[in-house]
Design an enzyme around this catalytic site. Sequence first.
Site, PDB file in Angstrom:
ATOM      1  N   GLU A  43      36.033  41.690  50.455  1.00 39.95           N
ATOM      2  CA  GLU A  43      36.152  40.387  49.808  1.00 39.95           C
ATOM      3  C   GLU A  43      37.294  39.611  50.477  1.00 39.95           C
ATOM      4  OE1 GLU A  43      37.304  40.779  45.687  1.00 39.95           O
ATOM      5  OE2 GLU A  43      35.842  39.274  45.105  1.00 39.95           O
ATOM      6  N   GLU A  77      34.945  43.323  35.069  1.00 37.05           N
ATOM      7  CA  GLU A  77      34.217  42.368  35.910  1.00 37.05           C
ATOM      8  C   GLU A  77      35.051  42.220  37.171  1.00 37.05           C
ATOM      9  OE1 GLU A  77      33.407  39.587  37.978  1.00 37.05           O
ATOM     10  OE2 GLU A  77      33.926  38.140  36.419  1.00 37.05           O
ATOM     11  N   CYS A 126      34.589  35.285  42.371  1.00 39.49           N
ATOM     12  CA  CYS A 126      34.170  36.687  42.498  1.00 39.49           C
ATOM     13  C   CYS A 126      32.727  36.796  42.965  1.00 39.49           C
ATOM     14  CB  CYS A 126      34.391  37.431  41.194  1.00 39.49           C
ATOM     15  SG  CYS A 126      33.666  36.603  39.782  1.00 39.49           S
ATOM     16  N   GLY A 156      40.963  47.101  38.653  1.00 37.46           N
ATOM     17  CA  GLY A 156      39.947  47.608  37.727  1.00 37.46           C
ATOM     18  C   GLY A 156      39.912  49.126  37.733  1.00 37.46           C
ATOM     19  N   SER A 189      40.504  42.179  40.450  1.00 36.44           N
ATOM     20  CA  SER A 189      40.149  42.916  41.663  1.00 36.44           C
ATOM     21  C   SER A 189      39.646  44.322  41.339  1.00 36.44           C
ATOM     22  CB  SER A 189      41.374  43.011  42.569  1.00 36.44           C
ATOM     23  OG  SER A 189      42.391  43.705  41.898  1.00 36.44           O
TER      24      SER A 189
HETATM   25  P1  NDP Z   1      44.350  41.310  40.255  1.00 44.10           P
HETATM   26  O1  NDP Z   1      43.200  42.178  39.965  1.00 44.10           O
HETATM   27  O2  NDP Z   1      45.596  41.913  40.733  1.00 44.10           O
HETATM   28  O3  NDP Z   1      44.719  40.448  38.958  1.00 44.10           O
HETATM   29  C1  NDP Z   1      43.871  40.188  37.867  1.00 44.10           C
HETATM   30  C2  NDP Z   1      44.677  40.240  36.579  1.00 44.10           C
HETATM   31  O4  NDP Z   1      45.134  41.575  36.338  1.00 44.10           O
HETATM   32  C3  NDP Z   1      45.939  39.390  36.625  1.00 44.10           C
HETATM   33  O5  NDP Z   1      46.158  38.875  35.339  1.00 44.10           O
HETATM   34  C4  NDP Z   1      46.987  40.403  37.009  1.00 44.10           C
HETATM   35  O6  NDP Z   1      48.265  39.997  36.676  1.00 44.10           O
HETATM   36  C5  NDP Z   1      46.552  41.591  36.194  1.00 44.10           C
HETATM   37  N1  NDP Z   1      47.039  42.884  36.671  1.00 44.10           N
HETATM   38  C6  NDP Z   1      47.571  43.195  37.880  1.00 44.10           C
HETATM   39  N2  NDP Z   1      47.884  44.516  37.910  1.00 44.10           N
HETATM   40  C7  NDP Z   1      47.537  45.028  36.712  1.00 44.10           C
HETATM   41  C8  NDP Z   1      47.576  46.341  36.137  1.00 44.10           C
HETATM   42  N3  NDP Z   1      48.043  47.380  36.822  1.00 44.10           N
HETATM   43  N4  NDP Z   1      47.126  46.519  34.881  1.00 44.10           N
HETATM   44  C9  NDP Z   1      46.617  45.487  34.187  1.00 44.10           C
HETATM   45  N5  NDP Z   1      46.557  44.232  34.668  1.00 44.10           N
HETATM   46  C10 NDP Z   1      47.003  44.000  35.918  1.00 44.10           C
HETATM   47  O7  NDP Z   1      43.908  40.208  41.245  1.00 44.10           O
HETATM   48  P2  NDP Z   1      44.895  39.289  42.060  1.00 44.10           P
HETATM   49  O8  NDP Z   1      45.117  38.130  41.247  1.00 44.10           O
HETATM   50  O9  NDP Z   1      46.092  39.985  42.549  1.00 44.10           O
HETATM   51  O10 NDP Z   1      44.007  39.023  43.322  1.00 44.10           O
HETATM   52  C11 NDP Z   1      43.895  39.988  44.353  1.00 44.10           C
HETATM   53  C12 NDP Z   1      42.504  40.001  44.894  1.00 44.10           C
HETATM   54  O11 NDP Z   1      41.614  40.371  43.856  1.00 44.10           O
HETATM   55  C13 NDP Z   1      41.983  38.659  45.357  1.00 44.10           C
HETATM   56  O12 NDP Z   1      42.359  38.353  46.637  1.00 44.10           O
HETATM   57  C14 NDP Z   1      40.518  38.874  45.198  1.00 44.10           C
HETATM   58  O13 NDP Z   1      40.005  39.543  46.301  1.00 44.10           O
HETATM   59  C15 NDP Z   1      40.400  39.734  43.997  1.00 44.10           C
HETATM   60  N6  NDP Z   1      40.104  38.992  42.764  1.00 44.10           N
HETATM   61  C16 NDP Z   1      38.871  39.088  42.236  1.00 44.10           C
HETATM   62  C17 NDP Z   1      38.550  38.381  41.105  1.00 44.10           C
HETATM   63  C18 NDP Z   1      37.223  38.467  40.482  1.00 44.10           C
HETATM   64  O14 NDP Z   1      36.917  37.652  39.628  1.00 44.10           O
HETATM   65  N7  NDP Z   1      36.421  39.411  40.821  1.00 44.10           N
HETATM   66  C19 NDP Z   1      39.486  37.482  40.484  1.00 44.10           C
HETATM   67  C20 NDP Z   1      40.783  37.477  41.091  1.00 44.10           C
HETATM   68  C21 NDP Z   1      41.050  38.212  42.182  1.00 44.10           C
HETATM   69  P3  NDP Z   1      49.069  39.040  37.683  1.00 44.10           P
HETATM   70  O15 NDP Z   1      48.194  37.990  38.210  1.00 44.10           O
HETATM   71  O16 NDP Z   1      50.056  38.466  36.781  1.00 44.10           O
HETATM   72  O17 NDP Z   1      49.562  39.929  38.755  1.00 44.10           O
END
Ligand code: NDP
Length: 774
Positions: A390, A262, A296, A245, A241
């Site tokens: 999104e 990304e 995404c 990011g 997300s």
């Molecule tokens: P996140 O961005 O929270 O998660 C992506 C990854 O980052 C996961 O492995 C997560 O761990 C990890 N993460 C979470 N917090 C941190 C941090 N502070 N530092 C480093 N890594 C971290 O996405 P979510 O899975 O929570 O999804 C939330 C929203 O994000 C979705 O509803 C969607 O809108 C968007 N999203 C976008 C994506 C894309 O490809 N652009 C992909 C996925 C989500 P963990 O899952 O274990 O919490």
Amino acid sequence: MTVKDIFETMDYGPAPESAAPALEWLVDMGDRFGCFIDGKFTDPGETFEAKNPATGNVLAHVTQATQADVDAAVAAARKAQAKWAKDGHKRARALYAIARLLQKHARLFAVLETLDNGKPIRESRDIDIPLAARHFYYHAGMAELMEEELPDQEPVGVCGQVVPWNFPLLMLAWKIAPALAMGNTTVLKPAEYTSLTALLFADICRQAGLPKGVVNIVTGDGAVGEMLTAAKVDKIAFTGSTTVGRRIREATAGSGKALTLELGGKSPYIVFEDADIDSAIEGLVDAIWFNQGEVCCAGSRLLVQEGIAPRFYDKLRARMDKLRVGDPLDKAIDVGALVDPVQLRTITDMVEGSNGDIHRAPGPLPTQGCYYPPTLITGLSPADRLMQEEIFGPVLVSTTFRTPTEAVELANNTRYGLAASLWTENLNLALDIAPKLAAGVVWINATNLFDAAAGFGGVRESGFGREGGWEGLMAYTRPKGSSRPLREIAPYTTDDGDPIPPLDRTAKLYVGGKQARPDGGYSRPVHTRTGKLLGHASLANRKDIRNAVEAMNAARGWSRTTGHLRAQILYYIAENLSAREDEFAARINHLTGGRSGDKEVVQAIRTLFRWAAWADKHDHRAKPVPMRGTALAMNEPLGNIGVLCDDARPLMGLIEPVAPAIALGNRVTAVASAPYPLAATDFYQVLETSDLPAGVVNILTGDHAELAPHMAAHAGLDAVWSFSSSDLSAEIEHASAATLKRTWVNNSRTRDWPTATWLAQSTEVKTIWIPYGE
Ligand code: NDP
């Protein structure tokens, strides 16, 4: 039932794929997983449940990694890296072995992915797993070719990689394959919801005989991601997300770690009235109902040309009403389960808060599990929350447009810039619109096409960096060569006071092709080493940056000019500088107190010639993607770049970054050397006589430390580069998180950057997919 009946009802029975092989593998592994560190699984620690979102059943128990696990994984990766980097052919063989094993175990991977994530087996079997294998094949080739084709690049070192839950294995492949190919080692954290295929992949690495420590997997929630981001790694690659990011950008600011992000998207799906409507509707099924819309780059924002809108919506509703939602393991299912009840709740709440016309596909939904019906919301205005945010679910939002210009405006009316689809039978229109879209990927009459040879990644708040293709390798290599520490240079002063000169010799700023007084009205005296007054330099402030950004915006046409024209102007600048060589050399010597002014001017002229040469030679590429068609990798300018110039070289500090930036079509605002500003202000006289359009180059003088945070935070700047000797890298990277602009900072070191780096830093690859055929 007759064949005719079947055609009419399109009713077919269930065709479930067996879950047995995946469940057996989980049992074989003891149903409890530790992390994969240094070539083996650790004993499970504190665990959390991996659940099947289609049923709520627990599939396995996965370890919540501790700080000690993350440290051990990073240490193992560090220990393995130098040896791994030595032999490209050995790496190629290892990556090839992984690709083969992925294919051999494709069914197991596909079933496990579907169980863990909820995506239809049809998709995991036909898209996720084959694309993951293709990524390893492709990058096996890159490992083989690295020495020959990228002789000036070296691995970055140890990579920390964090991936989301929507394409667990595919995102892993996108991260691990290029990292390994280029001689890096890695520690990867899968998403908490979907760790299982990463753990199966670890098992595959063992079978492939991958040296221990080269791939390490640490499982757990966001806290583990945070630990990995903070660990002693050389690069962070993140997909997820925009919110997280941004947090990672802040957390890594000033650490010297390379970063690629990304992030999210709200990608437009544009249908012109001459489009093949049935194809465009079928495309939409792939754009927004593929992977339950948890994509995404999902084409989640439908823009339809007004004349065809009613007919298009009717056909679309009829088509979505036929989509089958249900058991992801059923091969005849179109839409599976959402990843988790949390995601289901988020989507439900977002849709319920909408005031548009909501159409939900009426088909039956399973009574248990995380299911949401395919949904279309029309009648929204461009500013509506659901048109901007999104949703990350099977929900399509839509509005209409009248003209192609309006389509581009609406398409770009978003903070994101990941992907775009456009549908028209008019190739001229398609190729006119594609470059105008603010997106890293554009699909013409197609959607969601991916391949290892074609770069993928975004602009704006969709992040930076590319995955796939030659351009993707930039993120996993750095140029060879060493850097030297920079020392801060204090301006020369005098004890004799500051005599008021008889004439005002304050060098003004240069903004929008004109000399401009600084907004604050302040200036400072500039002395020679012996204390003689040379003149005054204006002190720019935040408002002068704002004015310069406006001037750059007004000069947007520069980015559309031909390379040939840009080359001519750069030659002309060089010629005019050459005519004043002695004057500039003397000025540099006065400012610095040195004697190398003549050399610096000669070097500046050469640099201008070099970038004039490159202006029309940074070739685009046509990618050999496995389909009937091509993917064009277009090197586009970034837009507006803010530069803090090298302090030590009054003229070269300006020319070195500005020449490549404008040669490749960017507009620049440069803050001159802080201690020696007056050669840069002399230089605008050269620009004024060189046919450079107003606003393409703007020159400010002033305090780097004061201006840097404003540049980094300014939404109108697309990138900020710092070559300043002031230690501003951390501040710039931190402030850039607000807009997620690209930054290129020196971390208080200097070096000679090779041409390839300047080219890559001055451009952004846009991949335009053009399928052929009727
Ligand atoms: P996140 O961005 O929270 O998660 C992506 C990854 O980052 C996961 O492995 C997560 O761990 C990890 N993460 C979470 N917090 C941190 C941090 N502070 N530092 C480093 N890594 C971290 O996405 P979510 O899975 O929570 O999804 C939330 C929203 O994000 C979705 O509803 C969607 O809108 C968007 N999203 C976008 C994506 C894309 O490809 N652009 C992909 C996925 C989500 P963990 O899952 O274990 O919490």
